[in-house]
Design a protein around this motif. Sequence first.
Motif, short mmCIF file in Angstrom:
data_model
loop_
_atom_site.label_atom_id
_atom_site.label_comp_id
_atom_site.label_asym_id
_atom_site.label_seq_id
_atom_site.Cartn_x
_atom_site.Cartn_y
_atom_site.Cartn_z
N SER A 297 0.72 -1.03 0.01
CA SER A 297 -0.06 0.04 -0.25
C SER A 297 0.65 1.11 -0.02
O SER A 297 0.55 2.22 -0.60
CB SER A 297 -1.20 0.05 1.21
OG SER A 297 -0.47 0.26 2.39
N LYS A 301 0.65 4.03 -2.86
CA LYS A 301 0.42 5.56 -2.59
C LYS A 301 1.62 6.40 -3.19
O LYS A 301 1.33 7.57 -3.73
CB LYS A 301 0.69 5.71 -1.02
CG LYS A 301 -0.33 6.92 -0.83
CD LYS A 301 -0.46 7.00 0.75
CE LYS A 301 -1.48 6.00 1.50
NZ LYS A 301 -0.91 5.83 2.86
N GLN A 302 2.89 5.73 -3.27
CA GLN A 302 4.00 6.67 -3.85
C GLN A 302 3.78 6.65 -5.38
O GLN A 302 4.12 7.70 -5.92
CB GLN A 302 5.16 6.07 -3.51
CG GLN A 302 5.79 6.09 -1.96
CD GLN A 302 5.89 7.42 -1.65
OE1 GLN A 302 6.46 8.33 -2.36
NE2 GLN A 302 5.37 7.86 -0.42
N GLU A 304 0.89 6.90 -6.70
CA GLU A 304 -0.18 7.81 -6.99
C GLU A 304 0.41 9.17 -6.82
O GLU A 304 -0.02 10.33 -7.62
CB GLU A 304 -1.26 7.83 -6.00
CG GLU A 304 -2.33 6.59 -6.14
CD GLU A 304 -3.26 6.25 -5.10
OE1 GLU A 304 -3.08 6.93 -3.99
OE2 GLU A 304 -4.04 5.36 -5.28
N HIS A 305 1.22 9.25 -6.05
CA HIS A 305 2.09 10.47 -5.53
C HIS A 305 2.69 10.86 -6.93
O HIS A 305 2.81 12.06 -7.39
CB HIS A 305 3.01 10.45 -4.42
CG HIS A 305 3.82 11.83 -4.21
ND1 HIS A 305 3.24 12.73 -3.75
CD2 HIS A 305 5.06 12.12 -4.27
CE1 HIS A 305 4.31 13.96 -3.71
NE2 HIS A 305 5.33 13.19 -3.88
N VAL A 348 -6.74 9.85 3.12
CA VAL A 348 -5.57 10.57 3.59
C VAL A 348 -5.93 11.34 4.87
O VAL A 348 -5.07 11.19 5.82
CB VAL A 348 -5.24 11.77 2.53
CG1 VAL A 348 -3.87 12.45 2.98
CG2 VAL A 348 -5.23 10.94 1.25
#
Length: 481
Positions: A297, A301-302, A304-305, A348
């Motif tokens: 996960s 997330k990274q 997506e960043h 978030v």
Amino acid sequence: MDMAAKSTKVLLIEDDNAYANLLTYMLSESDDLDVLHAECLQTGLERLEASDIDVVVLDLSLPDSKGRDTFTTLNAVRPEVPVVILTGLEDERLGNELVRKGAQEYLEKTSVVPQLLIRSLGYAIERHQILAELERARLRDQQVNESRFRSLIQTTTDGMVVLDRQRTVLFANQTAESILGGQMAESLLGGQFPFAAEPDKDSDVETLSNTGETLTSELRTIEISWGGKDAYLVSLHDITERKKAELALLEIDRMKSEFIATISHELRTPLHTINGFNKLMLDGKVTDPETQQEFLSISVKQGEHLNNLINDLIDVSSLEAGKFTIRKEAVSDLKDLIAAATQQLYSVALEKSITFDEHYPDMLPSIEADRSRIRQVLFNLISNAIKFSDEGAEVIVSATAMNDLVTIQVRDFGIGIPEEAMPNLSARFYRVDNSSTRSAGGNGLGLYISRQIVEAHGGRIWAESEPGEGSTFSFAIPIKS
Ligand code: ADP
């Protein structure tokens, strides 16, 4: 120069037709200029032969001649015609060199604006006349006819000063009085000239004008004889505007380099994280499914960043290329649009135990807007509110309709923004520099893009903040476009 007396013929030697059109268009701002165009040096020389040209604007890079040769060839054939050179951004040194070799001025292509161009042509013709007059006197081995010369240089647009060898001012024209007025006594006459006057050594000097302005002038000295004695003629050519334009370009350059450095760093960090976790898992060292889940996960997330960052960069580059488009449609469900943005950030917020409080009136009017762009603004503002809040804090999102505007507000109770930083918030790449913002991560593009989006809708975005208390970001969009 009195351009109104007769029309001035300008020959533009430039192979890039589009750029030549641009310059012709700029020159059309003055009624007294007649513009001829040649696409190569050869044609240019033929035009010079065929008609009475007052001044040449010369691109150095032509199909049949490149660099300094372009000027030296032209100047050798037609030394009597003043030339203004067009240079690229990196050619300042070459421009200076050619000015010493007899060109009247050089203009950096990207900083040419109509007024500057028209004024430069005027200067060029005028300065050339003065030098030609001096040259004629020298050739005839005569003294400069003082009274004739006085009247010639009395009203030129360049400052003209005559000095004896001890640098005492013997004569100064009106422009010199105004360029040097702030730093020398009432009249320059009889005073000590404040700069070194050395023939063949051009320099840039700073002066205080009679209106108290700091000016940059190009100073040139030639030897003349005045009243039967050896003297210097010093010209002061005001290049304040050009210097400003050059500094602005340097600043843009500096920002671009800084941008590339920042962006490479920003792109690399999440990639390192993703690769690092992936390698750990590939090595088979992480067997516990819960830890695997956690690592995956983080990677997602990274990812997506990275994706967000790249999207921001694409937006910035299309904004800068003027290709940023807004597709407006009727948005009658503004509440749902806001809810979609908060939803998107729900997880978030949950990580920091942040809760949303939403306030809307029963009815919000329909607006003409680009749904996904407005959602992007909301996303930026709400994610900043989360990012700069403490654990467990509240973020309030609200909307109101008044005076033909819908105003949306995002309020947080986080670290706030120092007063001196407020004016810079929506500048590209700007981030308040302190430890909490550094650890929060970000690229300083969100507010820049948000502002462009809101303004493209005919709206306005603003912030209010109290350091340590929190911030409120608001934007207003007109109900009818
Ligand atoms: P980013 O958040 O990616 O750094 P932005 O353009 O969105 O870029 O914001 C620019 C800067 O403005 C942030 O780095 C931060 O210093 C400040 N800022 C923006 N929103 C807030 C907020 N709600 N509270 C405190 N500071 C903020």
